[in-house]
Structures are given as structure tokens and as C-alpha cells.
Design a protein around this motif. Structure first.
Motif, mmCIF file in Angstrom:
data_model
loop_
_atom_site.group_PDB
_atom_site.id
_atom_site.type_symbol
_atom_site.label_atom_id
_atom_site.label_comp_id
_atom_site.label_asym_id
_atom_site.label_seq_id
_atom_site.Cartn_x
_atom_site.Cartn_y
_atom_site.Cartn_z
ATOM 1 N N ALA A 11 30.487 38.295 45.056
ATOM 2 C CA ALA A 11 29.745 37.078 45.361
ATOM 3 C C ALA A 11 30.532 35.904 44.814
ATOM 4 O O ALA A 11 31.118 35.986 43.731
ATOM 5 N N SER A 12 30.547 34.820 45.568
ATOM 6 C CA SER A 12 31.262 33.618 45.147
ATOM 7 C C SER A 12 30.433 32.405 45.525
ATOM 8 O O SER A 12 29.634 32.453 46.462
ATOM 9 N N ALA A 13 30.631 31.320 44.789
ATOM 10 C CA ALA A 13 29.797 30.133 44.969
ATOM 11 C C ALA A 13 30.653 28.909 45.261
ATOM 12 O O ALA A 13 31.819 28.835 44.895
ATOM 13 N N ALA A 14 30.044 27.967 45.938
ATOM 14 C CA ALA A 14 30.673 26.687 46.227
ATOM 15 C C ALA A 14 29.557 25.650 46.371
ATOM 16 O O ALA A 14 28.379 26.006 46.389
ATOM 17 N N PRO A 15 29.895 24.367 46.475
ATOM 18 C CA PRO A 15 28.839 23.349 46.551
ATOM 19 C C PRO A 15 27.874 23.533 47.704
ATOM 20 O O PRO A 15 26.722 23.094 47.623
ATOM 21 N N ARG B 298 33.546 30.518 40.251
ATOM 22 C CA ARG B 298 32.595 31.503 39.744
ATOM 23 C C ARG B 298 32.523 32.696 40.689
ATOM 24 O O ARG B 298 32.522 32.529 41.904
ATOM 25 N N ALA B 299 32.457 33.893 40.107
ATOM 26 C CA ALA B 299 32.406 35.101 40.931
ATOM 27 C C ALA B 299 31.647 36.194 40.212
ATOM 28 O O ALA B 299 31.617 36.261 38.977
ATOM 29 N N GLY B 300 31.023 37.074 41.013
ATOM 30 C CA GLY B 300 30.337 38.241 40.478
ATOM 31 C C GLY B 300 30.701 39.459 41.282
ATOM 32 O O GLY B 300 30.632 39.446 42.520
ATOM 33 N N LEU B 301 31.126 40.522 40.595
ATOM 34 C CA LEU B 301 31.543 41.760 41.265
ATOM 35 C C LEU B 301 30.533 42.864 40.995
ATOM 36 O O LEU B 301 29.937 42.926 39.911
ATOM 37 N N LEU B 302 30.357 43.735 41.986
ATOM 38 C CA LEU B 302 29.493 44.902 41.871
ATOM 39 C C LEU B 302 30.290 46.141 42.233
ATOM 40 O O LEU B 302 30.827 46.242 43.345
ATOM 41 N N PHE B 303 30.374 47.091 41.293
ATOM 42 C CA PHE B 303 30.993 48.391 41.527
ATOM 43 C C PHE B 303 29.885 49.431 41.545
ATOM 44 O O PHE B 303 28.967 49.391 40.726
ATOM 45 N N LEU B 304 29.999 50.397 42.480
ATOM 46 C CA LEU B 304 28.965 51.414 42.650
ATOM 47 C C LEU B 304 29.591 52.795 42.611
ATOM 48 O O LEU B 304 30.598 53.040 43.282
ATOM 49 N N ASP B 305 29.002 53.684 41.811
ATOM 50 C CA ASP B 305 29.357 55.093 41.884
ATOM 51 C C ASP B 305 28.483 55.694 42.974
ATOM 52 O O ASP B 305 27.281 55.887 42.792
ATOM 53 N N ASP C 222 28.210 33.107 48.947
ATOM 54 C CA ASP C 222 28.629 34.099 49.925
ATOM 55 C C ASP C 222 28.756 35.445 49.230
ATOM 56 O O ASP C 222 29.157 35.517 48.063
ATOM 57 N N ALA C 223 28.413 36.516 49.937
ATOM 58 C CA ALA C 223 28.618 37.873 49.436
ATOM 59 C C ALA C 223 29.527 38.601 50.408
ATOM 60 O O ALA C 223 29.323 38.549 51.618
ATOM 61 N N SER C 224 30.537 39.279 49.874
ATOM 62 C CA SER C 224 31.517 39.933 50.716
ATOM 63 C C SER C 224 31.888 41.287 50.133
ATOM 64 O O SER C 224 31.342 41.718 49.108
ATOM 65 N N HIS C 225 32.831 41.946 50.777
ATOM 66 C CA HIS C 225 33.245 43.311 50.443
ATOM 67 C C HIS C 225 34.755 43.344 50.278
ATOM 68 O O HIS C 225 35.488 42.616 50.959
ATOM 69 N N GLY D 58 38.128 30.624 49.585
ATOM 70 C CA GLY D 58 37.795 29.203 49.644
ATOM 71 C C GLY D 58 36.792 28.814 48.578
ATOM 72 O O GLY D 58 36.915 27.758 47.946
ATOM 73 N N ASN D 59 35.781 29.671 48.359
ATOM 74 C CA ASN D 59 34.823 29.396 47.286
ATOM 75 C C ASN D 59 35.502 29.408 45.925
ATOM 76 O O ASN D 59 35.223 28.568 45.063
ATOM 77 N N LEU D 60 36.400 30.382 45.717
ATOM 78 C CA LEU D 60 37.101 30.442 44.433
ATOM 79 C C LEU D 60 38.002 29.234 44.235
ATOM 80 O O LEU D 60 38.184 28.756 43.111
ATOM 81 N N GLU D 61 38.568 28.725 45.326
ATOM 82 C CA GLU D 61 39.391 27.517 45.259
ATOM 83 C C GLU D 61 38.553 26.308 44.857
ATOM 84 O O GLU D 61 38.981 25.462 44.071
ATOM 85 N N ALA D 62 37.326 26.229 45.396
ATOM 86 C CA ALA D 62 36.476 25.072 45.159
ATOM 87 C C ALA D 62 35.663 25.165 43.872
ATOM 88 O O ALA D 62 35.323 24.145 43.268
ATOM 89 N N ASP D 63 35.353 26.390 43.445
ATOM 90 C CA ASP D 63 34.419 26.571 42.327
ATOM 91 C C ASP D 63 34.957 27.532 41.273
ATOM 92 O O ASP D 63 35.098 27.173 40.104
#
Length: 301
Positions: A183-187, A232-239, A191-194, A225-230
Motif C-alpha cells: 500500500a502506498s499513499a499520495a495527496p 509512506r508504504a505498508g507491506l503485507l507478507f502471507l504464509d 493505492d494497494a498493489s501486488h 509514483g506515490n513513493l515519489e510524491a510521499d
């Protein structure tokens, strides 16, 4: 949807740097503000959804929501309903009481299909609702195929461990991963991606720093683009076999070099939950698009 609205300044800057503005404009026409019938039908078949947003302190997280198929469903041309909402143990619990930007991704390992829906999340009588502003599908690149064995009868989440750095066991968890969600954020929203690849495609440099090679995708560059502008990020790993999850939140940046793009994440907080998901999946059939990694766990040439 007009491509100026589809892309903010961060994504546009990355597209210009990489030289794919014309292609991004073309691909951006697939982003719609509403939910088509085929998208609604796809959502109702899914047993899990990944939700991205910021907590009360502004940290961005990716969270796993699960339920029987139909727990996520379209309730209108531009709204989805999520039964149960966010679990109390999750770092995003309480984040949507007044409504907040959110990104979602529904991914089906059985068919290698995925769709993203970004908008505003708010409480609903059923749990959580998301008013859609951007809805679009992605290609199956880097998506591992898995079969669903089913839900573990009577499964309940176990211990929750919070920290500010990875433990040795969590480092092994990350190194073994073939998939994570970001997940990444911008103004203008969240967005959530894989991200996917062969095990080892995520590198652990220290208990507080990860990196991964940014494989070629659809040229939208929404995450970068979000990382360029902001940042902040959140990662999710799943077993996938046990349902254990590892969530990490931090600040990310992308380095551009002659061999490609590498994203680095500085970890600020971690949450590990035993058996967070009741779903049990098979071993993966790796995507044929995954670039090979050599024995030294070095980046592909």
C-alpha cells in the motif's frame, strides 16, 4: 477517466523518466470510476481482499480481510461492501470512523486474475464500505498460481507480535516470500498493489531495511509514483499454508540505475499475526514471467 485525473505528479514524473508517457496514457484509459458487472462478479467469488490505508498516526499499512465468498460485494455502481470490516487486532482498526482514503486489491491465485479499487472507506452496517474512484484490472504478470484447499475449521487468529524491526524468524519469512502486497499513499489517495517473483526477490539488508527489484509492469507507475510524491508504504507478507501474516510499515524510496529500478523500504513498525487467515492454499506454480535469481541471491542481469 481522464489520464490527468488518473495520474498525479509523482506518477507522471516516473513515466517521463522511464520514457513511457504515451503508453501510460493509453493504459490509463482502462481506469474507470465505476464497477462494471464483470468486476462485481469477480469480487463476489473472492475469499480475501487486501486493504491499504493510513492509521491514526499517518503510517500506511496493508491489511488482509477474509470471509466466505460474497463477503465483498458491489452494492451499487460505485460502492463495495466488506462484511465484518477490519479486525480489532489489525493496525488499521478504527482508521475509517470518519471516512478515509483507501486502496484495495482483490487477487485470485486460482485464476491469476486481480483488480484494484481505490476510493474512500467508511463504516457501514455490514462492516465497511468503499466508495470507488478508480477501478481497474491488472495483467497476470508475476502472479503465482495456487489452489485453495479451503478454510481451516474453527481457525482463530493466534498471538500478535508488534515491533520496530524484523526478528530473525521474520527475516526468514520475508526471504522465502514469492508474493507481497504493498500500500502506498499520495495527496490524492491510497493505492494497494501486488509484487511477485521467485523466492529471494525481496532482500533483507538488516532488521530495518528491505529492498526489491521493480520488475517491468503496466507502465502506470502508481506505486512508484506515490513513493515519489510521499514515500509512506505498508507491506503485507502471507504464509499461504498456515495463514500467518507479517505487516511492515515504513518509508520507501526507489533508486534508478543502469540495471533497472530498486525500491528500498526503511521499516518503522511491524505486526506479525499467527493464523491471521483461516484460508489454506497449495504450494505455488510460479509465474513464467518471474525473472530467475541465481544461487547467490543476486539481482537478475
Amino acid at each position: 477517466m481522464d489520464t490527468v485525473r488518473a495520474y498525479h505528479s509523482g506518477s507522471l514524473a516516473i513515466q517521463e523518466r522511464v520514457g513511457v508517457r504515451d503508453l501510460a496514457d493509453h493504459v490509463g484509459r482502462s481506469i474507470a470510476p465505476g464497477i462494471k458487472p464483470v468486476a462485481a462478479a469477480f469480487l463476489e467469488l473472492q475469499p480475501f481482499l487486501v486493504l491499504g490505508a493510513a492509521d491514526a498516526d499517518g503510517r500506511v499499512w496493508s491489511s488482509l480481510l477474509t470471509g466466505a465468498p460474497g463477503f465483498v460485494r458491489a452494492t451499487g455502481p460505485a460502492r463495495i461492501s466488506i462484511a465484518g470490516g477490519v479486525p480489532d487486532r489489525d493496525p488499521l482498526a478504527g482508521a475509517f470512523e470518519a471516512g478515509a482514503p483507501a486502496g484495495t486489491i482483490a487477487l485470485d491465485p486460482r485464476t491469476r486474475r486481480r483488480m484494484r479499487l481505490n476510493g474512500t472507506a467508511l463504516p457501514s452496517p455490514r462492516g465497511l464500505a468503499v466508495d470507488a474512484e478508480q477501478v481497474f484490472a491488472n495483467c497476470p504478470k508475476y502472479l503465482q498460481k495456487r489452489e485453495l484447499y479451503g478454510a481451516e475449521p474453527g481457525a482463530r487468529p493466534g498471538a500478535v507480535r508488534r515491533g520496530r524491526a524484523l526478528t530473525p524468524g521474520q527475516e526468514r519469512f520475508v526471504r522465502a516470500a514469492d508474493t507481497f502486497f504493498v500500500a502506498s499513499a499520495a495527496p490524492d489517495g491510497v493505492d494497494a498493489s501486488h509484487r511477485g517473483g521467485n523466492p529471494g526477490f525481496v532482500r533483507v539488508h538488516s532488521p530495518t531495511e528491505l529492498s526489491w527489484f521493480d520488475y517491468p509492469g503496466n507502465s502506470m507507475f502508481l506505486t512508484l509514483g506515490n513513493l515519489e510524491a510521499d514515500g509512506r508504504a505498508g507491506l503485507l507478507f502471507l504464509d499461504w499454508s498456515t495463514g500467518d501474516t507479517l505487516q511492515v510499515s515504513g518509508a520507501a524510496r526507489t533508486a534508478f540505475g543502469p540495471e533497472g529500478r530498486t525500491t528500498h523500504l526503511r521499516i518503522q513498525q511491524t505486526v506479525e499475526t499467527e493464523a491471521a487467515s483461516p484460508l489454506r492454499w497449495s504450494a505455488p506454480d510460479y509465474s513464467p514471467a518471474n525473472p530467475p535469481l541465481d544461487e547467490g541471491d543476486r539481482w537478475p542481469e
